[in-house]
Structures are given as structure tokens and as C-alpha cells.
Design a protein around this motif. Structure first.
Motif, PDB file in Angstrom:
ATOM      1  N   ASN A  30      -1.243   0.154  -2.584  1.00 14.07           N
ATOM      2  CA  ASN A  30      -2.403   0.331  -1.710  1.00 14.07           C
ATOM      3  C   ASN A  30      -3.241   1.485  -2.247  1.00 14.07           C
ATOM      4  OD1 ASN A  30      -1.759  -1.557   0.649  1.00 14.07           O
ATOM      5  ND2 ASN A  30       0.113  -0.345   0.532  1.00 14.07           N
ATOM      6  N   LYS A  32      -7.251   3.675  -2.046  1.00 13.29           N
ATOM      7  CA  LYS A  32      -8.509   3.951  -1.337  1.00 13.29           C
ATOM      8  C   LYS A  32      -9.486   4.597  -2.310  1.00 13.29           C
ATOM      9  CE  LYS A  32     -10.328   5.852   2.948  1.00 13.29           C
ATOM     10  NZ  LYS A  32      -9.999   6.543   4.238  1.00 13.29           N
ATOM     11  N   THR A  61     -16.839  -7.395 -11.169  1.00 19.70           N
ATOM     12  CA  THR A  61     -17.353  -8.218 -10.072  1.00 19.70           C
ATOM     13  C   THR A  61     -17.089  -9.705 -10.269  1.00 19.70           C
ATOM     14  OG1 THR A  61     -19.511  -8.246 -11.175  1.00 19.70           O
ATOM     15  CG2 THR A  61     -19.165  -6.564  -9.478  1.00 19.70           C
ATOM     16  N   ARG A  78      -4.964  -8.872  -7.396  1.00 17.83           N
ATOM     17  CA  ARG A  78      -5.645  -7.886  -6.555  1.00 17.83           C
ATOM     18  C   ARG A  78      -6.124  -8.525  -5.272  1.00 17.83           C
ATOM     19  NH1 ARG A  78     -11.348  -8.204  -6.655  1.00 17.83           N
ATOM     20  NH2 ARG A  78     -11.441  -6.163  -5.627  1.00 17.83           N
ATOM     21  N   ASP A  79      -6.189  -7.691  -4.263  1.00 18.06           N
ATOM     22  CA  ASP A  79      -6.730  -8.065  -2.972  1.00 18.06           C
ATOM     23  C   ASP A  79      -7.581  -6.884  -2.506  1.00 18.06           C
ATOM     24  OD1 ASP A  79      -7.283  -9.397  -0.674  1.00 18.06           O
ATOM     25  OD2 ASP A  79      -5.196  -9.609  -0.018  1.00 18.06           O
ATOM     26  N   LYS A  80      -8.152  -7.000  -1.362  1.00 14.52           N
ATOM     27  CA  LYS A  80      -8.973  -5.903  -0.866  1.00 14.52           C
ATOM     28  C   LYS A  80      -8.120  -4.663  -0.644  1.00 14.52           C
ATOM     29  CE  LYS A  80     -12.148  -4.636   2.840  1.00 14.52           C
ATOM     30  NZ  LYS A  80     -12.782  -5.037   4.121  1.00 14.52           N
ATOM     31  N   ASP A  81      -8.460  -3.587  -1.346  1.00  8.87           N
ATOM     32  CA  ASP A  81      -7.798  -2.287  -1.209  1.00  8.87           C
ATOM     33  C   ASP A  81      -6.322  -2.307  -1.607  1.00  8.87           C
ATOM     34  OD1 ASP A  81     -10.185  -1.209  -0.285  1.00  8.87           O
ATOM     35  OD2 ASP A  81      -9.676  -1.592   1.823  1.00  8.87           O
TER      36      ASP A  81
END
Length: 207
Positions: A30, A32, A61, A78-81
Motif C-alpha cells: 500500500n 500514498k 498512464t 497495480r491497483d489504486k494506491d
């Protein structure tokens, strides 16, 4: 839990321990980041000094690419965050601490996360199953051959016993044969004994 951070900083959090019992592990990194990066690279490193890069994934992108160390079976996604590293066919020698590294490759400035606490992946030994060697000869063939050999063995034994009994009986009759021709005492040839009767030898009975 990832605290708030200044712009162009990256924080990474990992689960402290993974127990691997089926040779497969899924390690989630995880992160940020609140900067303006467009191209990223995430990698998984092994060892306290992060000396071995296990595999990595890079993306922008539109394009995602991934690669793995030849000594490992690893695939990044990968995934969001978060970045997910899937490992399979692991062995006990690969038990170690693993670190996630997230990098911003473009645009400048180059940014990467401070070293996290890492994740200890403990790979349990796979019990070795010993298989009994299978006979190259089918079981029914072995049973048939064994039966034939047993039959011939009994037959030969019966023939031998029968022959032995006949031989013993023949020897018994030969040993019991006695000459039954009448004999007469010497010097008494004319006292009622036939002329063909041989003279009895009494000396053979004297002790």
C-alpha cells in the motif's frame, strides 16, 4: 495506516508477516503519493539490505510492464494506491524479509519511498512424499506364474513319493524271499525224503 504527507513524498505500508503453506504468496504494497508523477516503478526486494530485486512493475498512464528475477516466480500488478506482487512455487530457502520500493520516474524530480518495515515471508517446508516403486510386471502375471510353479512343484513331489513307495515295496518283497525246497538230513537219504531233496546241513544252525 498511512499518515498525511507533504507533496512529492511517498509512504509505503506492508503486512508484517506472511505464512506460506502452499508455495504461493501475495504481498500487497500500500502506498500514498500526492505528487504529479506520471511514470512509476514498483519493485520487490529480498533481504535485510534489499540486495536482491525479486521482480518489478512499471507503468504510466497507458502502459504497464513487469519483469521477474530468474530465480523467482513473481508477477506484479497495480491497483489504486497499491501494488500487488504474486509469488508462486516458493521454497523454504526463500524465507526472508521482503521490501516494497515505489519510485517516481517522470517527471523530475526523482522520488522514492523511505524504507518500510518490510514483510517477513515464511515458507514452510513441503513434506516429501515417497512413492513405492511399482512393479514392471502386472500382478495377474505374477499370480499366474506362481500358481503354475506351485502346481508343478506338487506334481513332482507326488510322483517322487509314489516312485519311492513302489521302490520300497519291491525291496521288501525281495528281502523276504525264502528257499522252500524241502531238505533231508545227511545220511538219511532213503528214509522217506525225495531223491531231489538236497541234503540239509545242520552245521549252519550250530552255535
Amino acid at each position: 495506516f498511512l499518515p498525511s504527507l507533504l507533496e512529492n513524498k511517498i509512504l509505503v505500508a506492508q503486512h508484517p508477516l506472511l505464512i506460506v503453506a502452499n508455495q504461493t504468496a501475495t504481498l500487497v504494497c500500500n502506498y500514498k503519493y500526492n505528487g504529479t508523477g506520471k511514470e512509476f516503478r514498483a519493485s520487490l526486494h529480498k533481504g535485510t539490505d534489499s540486495s536482491v530485486e525479486v521482480c518489478f512493475i512499471s507503468w504510466n498512464t497507458t502502459i504497464i510492464s513487469s519483469n521477474s528475477n530468474k530465480e523467482f516466480n513473481c508477477q506484479g500488478d497495480r491497483d489504486k494506491d497499491k501494488v500487488i506482487f504474486n509469488l508462486w512455487n516458493m521454497n523454504a530457502n526463500q524465507t526472508d524479509i521482503y521490501f516494497c520500493k515505489i519510485e517516481v520516474m517522470y517527471p523530475p524530480p526523482y522520488v522514492y519511498n523511505e524504507k518500510s518495515n518490510g514483510t517477513v515471508i515464511h515458507v514452510k517446508e513441503t513434506p516429501i512424499q515417497i512413492q513405492e516403486p511399482q512393479s514392471a510386471i502386472p500382478l495377474w502375471i505374477l499370480a499366474t506364474v506362481t500358481g503354475i510353479l506351485a502346481f508343478y512343484s506338487m506334481l513332482i513331489t507326488a510322483v517322487f513319493i509314489n516312485y519311492w513307495q513302489k521302490s520300497k515295496k519291491s525291496m521288501y518283497h525281495q528281502s523276504d524271499y525264502m528257499n522252500m525246497t524241502p531238505r533231508h538230513p545227511p545220511y538219511q537219504k532213503n528214509k522217506g525224503y525225495p531223491s531231489y531233496a538236497p541234503t540239509r546241513d545242520y552245521t549252519a544252525y550250530r552255535s
